[in-house]
Design a protein around this motif. Structure first.
Motif, mmCIF file in Angstrom:
data_model
loop_
_atom_site.group_PDB
_atom_site.id
_atom_site.type_symbol
_atom_site.label_atom_id
_atom_site.label_comp_id
_atom_site.label_asym_id
_atom_site.label_seq_id
_atom_site.Cartn_x
_atom_site.Cartn_y
_atom_site.Cartn_z
ATOM 1 N N UNK A 34 0.682 -1.329 0.008
ATOM 2 C CA UNK A 34 0.470 0.127 0.166
ATOM 3 C C UNK A 34 0.783 1.203 0.401
ATOM 4 N N UNK A 35 0.350 2.241 -0.311
ATOM 5 C CA UNK A 35 1.072 3.998 -0.838
ATOM 6 C C UNK A 35 1.728 4.004 1.019
ATOM 7 N N UNK A 36 1.073 3.626 2.065
ATOM 8 C CA UNK A 36 0.995 3.701 3.246
ATOM 9 C C UNK A 36 2.363 3.084 3.612
ATOM 10 N N UNK A 37 2.266 1.410 2.818
ATOM 11 C CA UNK A 37 3.681 0.767 3.318
ATOM 12 C C UNK A 37 4.974 1.371 3.061
ATOM 13 N N UNK A 38 4.260 1.981 1.969
ATOM 14 C CA UNK A 38 5.580 2.027 0.889
ATOM 15 C C UNK A 38 6.290 3.600 1.868
ATOM 16 N N UNK A 39 5.491 4.654 2.320
ATOM 17 C CA UNK A 39 6.128 5.533 2.876
ATOM 18 C C UNK A 39 6.141 5.067 4.716
ATOM 19 N N UNK A 40 5.958 4.436 5.231
ATOM 20 C CA UNK A 40 6.405 3.625 6.270
ATOM 21 C C UNK A 40 7.561 2.546 6.686
ATOM 22 N N UNK A 41 7.841 2.225 4.724
ATOM 23 C CA UNK A 41 8.926 1.535 5.419
ATOM 24 C C UNK A 41 10.338 1.623 4.736
ATOM 25 N N UNK A 42 10.829 2.578 4.106
ATOM 26 C CA UNK A 42 11.283 2.929 2.741
ATOM 27 C C UNK A 42 12.496 2.564 3.484
ATOM 28 N N UNK A 43 12.708 3.619 5.185
ATOM 29 C CA UNK A 43 14.103 3.026 5.064
ATOM 30 C C UNK A 43 14.216 2.016 5.750
ATOM 31 N N UNK A 44 13.058 1.349 6.159
ATOM 32 C CA UNK A 44 13.622 -0.113 6.547
ATOM 33 C C UNK A 44 14.509 -0.837 5.596
ATOM 34 N N UNK A 45 13.774 0.001 4.272
ATOM 35 C CA UNK A 45 13.786 -1.110 3.368
ATOM 36 C C UNK A 45 15.606 -0.970 3.095
ATOM 37 N N UNK A 46 15.809 0.344 3.626
ATOM 38 C CA UNK A 46 17.461 1.065 2.473
ATOM 39 C C UNK A 46 18.154 0.607 3.746
ATOM 40 N N UNK A 47 17.757 0.148 4.854
ATOM 41 C CA UNK A 47 18.354 -0.460 7.060
ATOM 42 C C UNK A 47 18.614 -2.163 6.147
ATOM 43 N N UNK A 48 17.821 -2.365 5.928
ATOM 44 C CA UNK A 48 17.602 -3.993 6.473
ATOM 45 C C UNK A 48 17.762 -5.159 4.658
ATOM 46 N N UNK A 49 17.980 -4.324 3.535
ATOM 47 C CA UNK A 49 17.590 -4.798 2.361
ATOM 48 C C UNK A 49 18.220 -4.402 1.503
#
Length: 92
Positions: A34-49
């Motif tokens: 969802x657009x909310x997931x993209x907003x909330x998870x972008x930092x985690x994606x960079x940090x972890x993946x």
């Protein structure tokens, strides 16, 4: 250095947006962010993946694998989106 960071952020955002579009249009069991997931998870994606960028299925698998390390907001949104996706698959 800043230009590289913003370029990478743009690529991840585009990749997540494309994934959401593809998953919505696809009849496969893809996970739709969802657009909310993209907003909330972008930092985690960079940090972890970050090593998986721009491969969306690998980013998704990585985020699920590292669920316990996700920020609280990202984990909540991903859990909700995954549950909704499973509900859609069960209804088919």
């Amino acid at each position: 250095m800043t230009a590289v960071f913003f370029n990478t952020v743009r690529k991840v955002s585009l990749a997540l947006a494309l994934t959401a579009s593809f998953a919505t249009a696809s009849s496969t069991a893809s996970f739709a962010f969802s657009s909310e997931a993209r907003q909330m998870c972008t930092g985690d994606a960079f940090r972890l993946c970050s090593s998986e960028i721009p491969n969306i299925p690998k980013i998704t698998a990585c985020m699920i694998k590292h669920r316990s390390e996700l920020s609280a907001g990202c984990r909540t949104v991903m859990d909700r989106d995954l549950a909704a996706q499973k509900g859609k698959l069960a209804a088919k």
